[in-house]
Design a protein around this motif. Structure first.
Motif, PDB file in Angstrom:
ATOM      1  N   ASN A  89     -29.007 -26.734   9.272  1.00  0.00           N
ATOM      2  CA  ASN A  89     -29.408 -27.757  10.244  1.00  0.00           C
ATOM      3  C   ASN A  89     -28.599 -27.617  11.534  1.00  0.00           C
ATOM      4  O   ASN A  89     -29.157 -27.721  12.632  1.00  0.00           O
ATOM      5  CB  ASN A  89     -29.204 -29.156   9.659  1.00  0.00           C
ATOM      6  N   ASP A  90     -27.294 -27.392  11.381  1.00  0.00           N
ATOM      7  CA  ASP A  90     -26.429 -27.247  12.551  1.00  0.00           C
ATOM      8  C   ASP A  90     -26.783 -25.991  13.344  1.00  0.00           C
ATOM      9  O   ASP A  90     -26.797 -25.997  14.577  1.00  0.00           O
ATOM     10  CB  ASP A  90     -24.957 -27.204  12.131  1.00  0.00           C
ATOM     11  N   ARG A  91     -27.096 -24.908  12.635  1.00  0.00           N
ATOM     12  CA  ARG A  91     -27.484 -23.662  13.311  1.00  0.00           C
ATOM     13  C   ARG A  91     -28.750 -23.866  14.141  1.00  0.00           C
ATOM     14  O   ARG A  91     -28.807 -23.471  15.313  1.00  0.00           O
ATOM     15  CB  ARG A  91     -27.709 -22.540  12.286  1.00  0.00           C
ATOM     16  N   LEU A  92     -29.729 -24.519  13.540  1.00  0.00           N
ATOM     17  CA  LEU A  92     -30.974 -24.766  14.264  1.00  0.00           C
ATOM     18  C   LEU A  92     -30.741 -25.645  15.493  1.00  0.00           C
ATOM     19  O   LEU A  92     -31.319 -25.402  16.564  1.00  0.00           O
ATOM     20  CB  LEU A  92     -32.012 -25.400  13.337  1.00  0.00           C
ATOM     21  N   ALA A  93     -29.876 -26.648  15.365  1.00  0.00           N
ATOM     22  CA  ALA A  93     -29.556 -27.512  16.500  1.00  0.00           C
ATOM     23  C   ALA A  93     -28.866 -26.722  17.613  1.00  0.00           C
ATOM     24  O   ALA A  93     -29.166 -26.904  18.803  1.00  0.00           O
ATOM     25  CB  ALA A  93     -28.688 -28.680  16.045  1.00  0.00           C
ATOM     26  N   GLU A  94     -27.955 -25.834  17.232  1.00  0.00           N
ATOM     27  CA  GLU A  94     -27.242 -25.047  18.238  1.00  0.00           C
ATOM     28  C   GLU A  94     -28.164 -24.021  18.899  1.00  0.00           C
ATOM     29  O   GLU A  94     -28.047 -23.775  20.098  1.00  0.00           O
ATOM     30  CB  GLU A  94     -26.012 -24.367  17.628  1.00  0.00           C
ATOM     31  N   VAL A  95     -29.093 -23.443  18.147  1.00  0.00           N
ATOM     32  CA  VAL A  95     -30.080 -22.539  18.745  1.00  0.00           C
ATOM     33  C   VAL A  95     -30.872 -23.305  19.807  1.00  0.00           C
ATOM     34  O   VAL A  95     -31.096 -22.808  20.918  1.00  0.00           O
ATOM     35  CB  VAL A  95     -31.007 -21.926  17.667  1.00  0.00           C
ATOM     36  N   GLY A  96     -31.279 -24.526  19.471  1.00  0.00           N
ATOM     37  CA  GLY A  96     -31.989 -25.360  20.441  1.00  0.00           C
ATOM     38  C   GLY A  96     -31.133 -25.695  21.646  1.00  0.00           C
ATOM     39  O   GLY A  96     -31.614 -25.691  22.785  1.00  0.00           O
ATOM     40  N   ALA A  97     -29.851 -25.969  21.407  1.00  0.00           N
ATOM     41  CA  ALA A  97     -28.939 -26.294  22.510  1.00  0.00           C
ATOM     42  C   ALA A  97     -28.783 -25.108  23.454  1.00  0.00           C
ATOM     43  O   ALA A  97     -28.810 -25.273  24.682  1.00  0.00           O
ATOM     44  CB  ALA A  97     -27.584 -26.734  21.963  1.00  0.00           C
ATOM     45  N   VAL A  98     -28.631 -23.915  22.901  1.00  0.00           N
ATOM     46  CA  VAL A  98     -28.483 -22.723  23.740  1.00  0.00           C
ATOM     47  C   VAL A  98     -29.719 -22.549  24.618  1.00  0.00           C
ATOM     48  O   VAL A  98     -29.610 -22.302  25.828  1.00  0.00           O
ATOM     49  CB  VAL A  98     -28.217 -21.472  22.865  1.00  0.00           C
ATOM     50  N   LYS A  99     -30.899 -22.714  24.043  1.00  0.00           N
ATOM     51  CA  LYS A  99     -32.129 -22.597  24.831  1.00  0.00           C
ATOM     52  C   LYS A  99     -32.194 -23.677  25.909  1.00  0.00           C
ATOM     53  O   LYS A  99     -32.487 -23.390  27.077  1.00  0.00           O
ATOM     54  CB  LYS A  99     -33.356 -22.687  23.935  1.00  0.00           C
ATOM     55  N   SER A 100     -31.882 -24.910  25.535  1.00  0.00           N
ATOM     56  CA  SER A 100     -31.940 -26.013  26.497  1.00  0.00           C
ATOM     57  C   SER A 100     -30.959 -25.816  27.644  1.00  0.00           C
ATOM     58  O   SER A 100     -31.285 -26.092  28.805  1.00  0.00           O
ATOM     59  CB  SER A 100     -31.663 -27.347  25.793  1.00  0.00           C
ATOM     60  N   TYR A 101     -29.752 -25.363  27.337  1.00  0.00           N
ATOM     61  CA  TYR A 101     -28.765 -25.135  28.400  1.00  0.00           C
ATOM     62  C   TYR A 101     -29.182 -23.976  29.289  1.00  0.00           C
ATOM     63  O   TYR A 101     -29.017 -24.039  30.517  1.00  0.00           O
ATOM     64  CB  TYR A 101     -27.353 -24.948  27.835  1.00  0.00           C
ATOM     65  N   LEU A 124     -22.574 -24.129  27.926  1.00  0.00           N
ATOM     66  CA  LEU A 124     -23.340 -23.113  27.208  1.00  0.00           C
ATOM     67  C   LEU A 124     -22.420 -22.169  26.436  1.00  0.00           C
ATOM     68  O   LEU A 124     -22.702 -21.815  25.290  1.00  0.00           O
ATOM     69  CB  LEU A 124     -24.225 -22.317  28.170  1.00  0.00           C
ATOM     70  N   LYS A 125     -21.310 -21.792  27.038  1.00  0.00           N
ATOM     71  CA  LYS A 125     -20.369 -20.904  26.353  1.00  0.00           C
ATOM     72  C   LYS A 125     -19.858 -21.566  25.069  1.00  0.00           C
ATOM     73  O   LYS A 125     -19.767 -20.926  24.030  1.00  0.00           O
ATOM     74  CB  LYS A 125     -19.195 -20.534  27.249  1.00  0.00           C
ATOM     75  N   ASP A 126     -19.533 -22.865  25.140  1.00  0.00           N
ATOM     76  CA  ASP A 126     -19.103 -23.581  23.936  1.00  0.00           C
ATOM     77  C   ASP A 126     -20.198 -23.600  22.880  1.00  0.00           C
ATOM     78  O   ASP A 126     -19.922 -23.424  21.686  1.00  0.00           O
ATOM     79  CB  ASP A 126     -18.710 -25.020  24.274  1.00  0.00           C
ATOM     80  N   GLU A 127     -21.439 -23.822  23.303  1.00  0.00           N
ATOM     81  CA  GLU A 127     -22.550 -23.861  22.350  1.00  0.00           C
ATOM     82  C   GLU A 127     -22.752 -22.488  21.702  1.00  0.00           C
ATOM     83  O   GLU A 127     -23.019 -22.398  20.494  1.00  0.00           O
ATOM     84  CB  GLU A 127     -23.843 -24.340  23.021  1.00  0.00           C
ATOM     85  N   ASP A 128     -22.601 -21.423  22.488  1.00  0.00           N
ATOM     86  CA  ASP A 128     -22.649 -20.073  21.926  1.00  0.00           C
ATOM     87  C   ASP A 128     -21.561 -19.891  20.869  1.00  0.00           C
ATOM     88  O   ASP A 128     -21.804 -19.313  19.808  1.00  0.00           O
ATOM     89  CB  ASP A 128     -22.457 -19.017  23.017  1.00  0.00           C
ATOM     90  N   ASP A 129     -20.351 -20.380  21.175  1.00  0.00           N
ATOM     91  CA  ASP A 129     -19.238 -20.283  20.222  1.00  0.00           C
ATOM     92  C   ASP A 129     -19.537 -21.061  18.947  1.00  0.00           C
ATOM     93  O   ASP A 129     -19.235 -20.600  17.844  1.00  0.00           O
ATOM     94  CB  ASP A 129     -17.936 -20.788  20.846  1.00  0.00           C
ATOM     95  N   HIS A 130     -20.137 -22.259  19.085  1.00  0.00           N
ATOM     96  CA  HIS A 130     -20.499 -23.061  17.907  1.00  0.00           C
ATOM     97  C   HIS A 130     -21.504 -22.291  17.044  1.00  0.00           C
ATOM     98  O   HIS A 130     -21.363 -22.227  15.813  1.00  0.00           O
ATOM     99  CB  HIS A 130     -21.120 -24.396  18.317  1.00  0.00           C
ATOM    100  N   LEU A 131     -22.498 -21.723  17.684  1.00  0.00           N
ATOM    101  CA  LEU A 131     -23.520 -20.972  16.952  1.00  0.00           C
ATOM    102  C   LEU A 131     -22.888 -19.785  16.226  1.00  0.00           C
ATOM    103  O   LEU A 131     -23.181 -19.537  15.048  1.00  0.00           O
ATOM    104  CB  LEU A 131     -24.625 -20.507  17.907  1.00  0.00           C
ATOM    105  N   ASN A 132     -22.005 -19.084  16.895  1.00  0.00           N
ATOM    106  CA  ASN A 132     -21.332 -17.950  16.281  1.00  0.00           C
ATOM    107  C   ASN A 132     -20.514 -18.388  15.063  1.00  0.00           C
ATOM    108  O   ASN A 132     -20.555 -17.741  14.007  1.00  0.00           O
ATOM    109  CB  ASN A 132     -20.439 -17.249  17.309  1.00  0.00           C
ATOM    110  N   GLU A 133     -19.790 -19.495  15.186  1.00  0.00           N
ATOM    111  CA  GLU A 133     -18.977 -19.986  14.070  1.00  0.00           C
ATOM    112  C   GLU A 133     -19.851 -20.359  12.870  1.00  0.00           C
ATOM    113  O   GLU A 133     -19.528 -20.026  11.726  1.00  0.00           O
ATOM    114  CB  GLU A 133     -18.158 -21.202  14.486  1.00  0.00           C
TER     115      GLU A 133
END
Length: 155
Positions: A89-101, A124-133
């Motif tokens: 769920n968190d991964r999907l949310a972060e994928v959406g966040a990266v696109k939105s940003y 956006l850089k933070d969201e990329d880091d979240h997705l990577n983690e």
């Protein structure tokens, strides 16, 4: 300084995403704490705090642009019943966040608001880091099995 209305509306949409993420990550963190996975609790809690900082930056910028921050709107919250579902769920949310940003950054550039654009790039850089983690954690589960992974997350 009067901001461009479409950009302010976009930033309010991002704010809703951030407020939703805060709620999700706090619940996931507390569930992990309750289950005895202290290391995951800390990771999720840190991510919630990062999202709080993003929300604060968005609110500040919306106000600077003479807009009204909308803090009463949350998106649908997806709470996972176990660690793998939480992470997905968190991964999907972060994928959406990266696109939105990325979309918001393009809009800010289009309306020539480079200060907002720069702020959004930082988030956006933070969201990329979240997705990577999150993807790293999912990879660890895949490589070592869920049971062994969960043992490594106990404190």
């Amino acid at each position: 300084m009067k901001g461009e209305p479409t950009l302010i509306a976009t930033m309010n949409s991002l704010l809703s995403d951030e407020l939703t993420a805060i709620s999700t990550y706090i619940v996931h963190a507390e569930m992990c704490e309750d289950w005895g996975y202290g290391k995951l609790h800390e990771k999720f809690q840190k991510r919630a705090i990062d999202e709080m900082k993003h929300a604060e930056m968005l609110i500040g910028r919306i106000l600077f642009l003479e807009g009204v921050p909308i803090v009463s709107k949350l998106n649908e919250i997806h709470i996972g019943s176990d660690i793998p579902q939480q992470l997905e769920n968190d991964r999907l949310a972060e994928v959406g966040a990266v696109k939105s940003y990325n979309d918001a950054i393009a809009l800010a550039a289009e309306v020539k608001d480079n200060a907002t654009r720069d702020m959004l790039i930082g988030i956006l850089k933070d969201e990329d880091d979240h997705l990577n983690e999150i993807e790293e954690l999912q990879g660890q589960i895949e490589q070592m099995s869920l049971a062994i992974f969960l043992v490594t997350q106990m404190s």
